[in-house]
Design a protein around this motif. Sequence first.
Motif, short mmCIF file in Angstrom:
data_model
loop_
_atom_site.label_atom_id
_atom_site.label_comp_id
_atom_site.label_asym_id
_atom_site.label_seq_id
_atom_site.Cartn_x
_atom_site.Cartn_y
_atom_site.Cartn_z
N TYR A 54 0.83 -1.21 0.00
CA TYR A 54 0.00 0.00 0.00
C TYR A 54 0.87 1.26 0.00
O TYR A 54 0.64 2.20 -0.78
N ILE A 55 1.91 1.27 0.85
CA ILE A 55 2.80 2.44 0.92
C ILE A 55 3.58 2.61 -0.38
O ILE A 55 3.77 3.74 -0.90
N ALA A 56 4.03 1.46 -0.92
CA ALA A 56 4.81 1.54 -2.17
C ALA A 56 3.98 2.11 -3.31
O ALA A 56 4.47 2.88 -4.17
N SER A 57 2.70 1.74 -3.33
CA SER A 57 1.85 2.23 -4.43
C SER A 57 1.56 3.73 -4.32
O SER A 57 1.31 4.41 -5.33
N LEU A 58 1.59 4.28 -3.08
CA LEU A 58 1.28 5.70 -2.90
C LEU A 58 2.52 6.59 -2.83
O LEU A 58 2.39 7.83 -2.87
N SER A 59 3.70 5.98 -2.67
CA SER A 59 4.90 6.80 -2.45
C SER A 59 5.71 7.05 -3.71
O SER A 59 6.77 7.70 -3.66
N ASN A 60 5.26 6.54 -4.83
CA ASN A 60 6.03 6.67 -6.05
C ASN A 60 6.22 8.14 -6.41
O ASN A 60 7.35 8.63 -6.59
N ASN A 61 5.13 8.88 -6.49
CA ASN A 61 5.21 10.30 -6.87
C ASN A 61 5.92 11.13 -5.81
O ASN A 61 6.66 12.08 -6.12
N ASP A 62 5.68 10.81 -4.50
CA ASP A 62 6.32 11.59 -3.43
C ASP A 62 7.84 11.45 -3.48
O ASP A 62 8.57 12.41 -3.20
N ILE A 63 8.31 10.25 -3.86
CA ILE A 63 9.77 10.05 -3.95
C ILE A 63 10.32 10.85 -5.14
O ILE A 63 11.38 11.51 -5.03
N LEU A 64 9.60 10.81 -6.24
CA LEU A 64 10.07 11.53 -7.41
C LEU A 64 10.05 13.04 -7.17
O LEU A 64 10.93 13.78 -7.63
N PHE A 163 12.69 1.00 -2.26
CA PHE A 163 12.09 -0.16 -1.56
C PHE A 163 11.39 0.33 -0.31
O PHE A 163 11.82 1.29 0.33
N VAL A 164 10.29 -0.38 0.03
CA VAL A 164 9.59 -0.16 1.30
C VAL A 164 9.92 -1.35 2.20
O VAL A 164 9.71 -2.51 1.82
N ARG A 165 10.45 -1.01 3.39
CA ARG A 165 10.83 -2.06 4.35
C ARG A 165 9.95 -1.93 5.60
O ARG A 165 10.00 -0.90 6.27
N VAL A 166 9.19 -2.97 5.88
CA VAL A 166 8.30 -3.00 7.05
C VAL A 166 8.84 -4.06 8.02
O VAL A 166 8.90 -5.24 7.69
N GLY A 167 9.25 -3.58 9.19
CA GLY A 167 9.77 -4.51 10.20
C GLY A 167 8.72 -4.83 11.26
O GLY A 167 8.11 -3.93 11.83
N MET A 168 8.53 -6.10 11.50
CA MET A 168 7.50 -6.54 12.44
C MET A 168 8.15 -7.40 13.53
O MET A 168 8.85 -8.37 13.23
N LEU A 169 7.93 -7.01 14.81
CA LEU A 169 8.47 -7.78 15.93
C LEU A 169 7.66 -9.06 16.13
O LEU A 169 6.43 -9.04 16.09
N GLU A 170 8.38 -10.15 16.39
CA GLU A 170 7.70 -11.41 16.64
C GLU A 170 7.23 -11.55 18.08
O GLU A 170 6.66 -12.56 18.46
N LYS A 171 7.52 -10.52 18.93
CA LYS A 171 7.05 -10.58 20.31
C LYS A 171 5.53 -10.65 20.38
O LYS A 171 4.95 -11.38 21.17
N THR A 172 4.90 -9.83 19.51
CA THR A 172 3.45 -9.80 19.51
C THR A 172 2.89 -11.16 19.13
O THR A 172 1.95 -11.69 19.76
N THR A 173 3.50 -11.74 18.11
CA THR A 173 3.06 -13.08 17.69
C THR A 173 3.30 -14.11 18.79
O THR A 173 2.47 -14.99 19.05
N GLN A 174 4.46 -13.96 19.45
CA GLN A 174 4.80 -14.90 20.52
C GLN A 174 3.84 -14.78 21.69
O GLN A 174 3.45 -15.78 22.31
N LYS A 175 3.45 -13.52 22.02
CA LYS A 175 2.49 -13.33 23.10
C LYS A 175 1.16 -14.00 22.77
O LYS A 175 0.54 -14.66 23.61
N LEU A 176 0.73 -13.81 21.53
CA LEU A 176 -0.52 -14.43 21.11
C LEU A 176 -0.41 -15.95 21.13
O LEU A 176 -1.34 -16.66 21.56
N LEU A 177 0.77 -16.41 20.69
CA LEU A 177 0.98 -17.86 20.71
C LEU A 177 0.99 -18.40 22.14
O LEU A 177 0.40 -19.45 22.44
N ASN A 178 1.68 -17.69 23.04
CA ASN A 178 1.70 -18.11 24.45
C ASN A 178 0.31 -18.12 25.05
O ASN A 178 -0.05 -18.99 25.85
N LYS A 179 -0.51 -17.12 24.67
CA LYS A 179 -1.88 -17.08 25.15
C LYS A 179 -2.65 -18.31 24.68
O LYS A 179 -3.39 -18.94 25.45
N ASN A 180 -2.45 -18.65 23.40
CA ASN A 180 -3.13 -19.85 22.87
C ASN A 180 -2.64 -21.12 23.58
O ASN A 180 -3.43 -22.03 23.84
N ILE A 181 -1.31 -21.14 23.85
CA ILE A 181 -0.77 -22.32 24.55
C ILE A 181 -1.37 -22.44 25.95
O ILE A 181 -1.75 -23.54 26.40
#
Length: 487
Positions: A54-64, A163-181
């Motif tokens: 989504y960001i890549a599709s909207l940022s083309n003109n802003d970068i140029l 390039f658009v780089r989106v970094g996502m922490l796995e802590k959130t996923t781990q918390k959800l996984l721990n909750k499920n466990i």
Amino acid sequence: MIKLQKISIYYKINAIIIGILLLFSIIIGVIMIGTTERLLNYQMEKRGAEVATYIASLSNNDILLDDHYALFDRLNKAKNNNDDIRYILITDSYGRVLAHTFSGLLPQGLANTPKSSPAKIAFTPPIALDNATPEGYQIAKYNSNEGLVREIIVPIEAGSIGFVRVGMLEKTTQKLLNKNINEFFIITLILCSLASLFATRLSSIIIRPVARLAKATKEIERGNFSIKTEVTTEDEIGHLASAFNQMAATLEQKKQENNRLLEELRTKEALRAVLMNKLYTIQEEERKRISRELHDETNQSLASLLAYMKVLLSKLTDEHQKTLLLGARDVAVNVLEGLRKMAVELRPPILDDLGIIAAMEKYIQTFRNQHLMEVSFLTPAVPPLLSNEISLALYRILQESLTNIAKHAQATQVYITLSYYENKVTLMIEDNGKGISTEALEKAHKNGRLGIYGMKERAELLGGNFEFETTTGQGTLITVQLPMRLE
């Protein structure tokens, strides 16, 4: 293993059911955790890819147009709308940062220089998208000081602009996984508790007929063959219960038959004892009669014959005739002595006149003289008061024992003890002979030599005990205990 064998089958069934349930729970838990983790990671990647696309599709003109404010604003709004996004970067095709969501330094491990200003960091751009997903984005992982970061890289205009780089922490996923466990383990615990109750109920249902069979078996062991067990099912346990009831009925029938046979045997044994007692009585009476006839008639006739021979001897003048008559007189004397000895053995008059001790002493003295054997005889200071049947039985047992010792034992010493205590009289006869083996005893029994068995029979008929102990090469001990008076 021995302790395991002693555990009740009730607890074994419970342990098996709960153990199988726990095993299945662990296997399902491992599969579920792995599947959930993969699903959460996939969803996280998809969400990051959607944001980056989504960001890549909207940022083309802003970068140029080099509109950095629009880029920063768009990145911050996207980050604030997604809690699991740690950062968003936009780099040009050379890897230089154009916009980012960091307020200060980049996380350690994200770039080659851990503590650098984002504006001074140049990321190495992907040269090619060979490892890209079918959707056209790449995934990279970094170990930062905040944990594992999963970065989704989406090219802008195939990477020609940046390039658009989106970094996502796995802590959130781990918390959800721990909750499920945790939820899974709680549910598993509840299921195991319910399974325990179910297993307990099921075990009690299964064990109940087995317990009834075990209880009935105890009654059978106590001799209660009339016991029956309830047949409630038609399975293997029901068939076993039916077979058990049939067996118990058969045993009850056999018990009644055995009781009947035992009663008949007791009646026959009592009749045999009466007949044997009468036989001994008749035998003793016959011996007594013959002894008296030998003593009163035959001995008197021989004595009269000797008197006539003496008179005749005084009137003879021929020496040859005197010699013949003296020889005939010697024969008559020997016959008279033999008859007297036979009469005494058949029924010693001293037994009726002076009692058992005097009769035994007389017989033992005669035995010493005949067999030149050392015989010791110990008696109580006060003679016991015995009935005629008991006295006669003790005398006959003494006769039979000494006769056997003289014939078979090859003994040099015999020890005889007569004692009494608490209305019981005891006769003990011990020798130092060669003893007798079990095989010889059985052979004598088969050949009809019933001396020992006859003594035992005589003692038991009078309500007494007879014990026979022998050791090969060490002699024999006979112990007879009889009541002093017959009831």
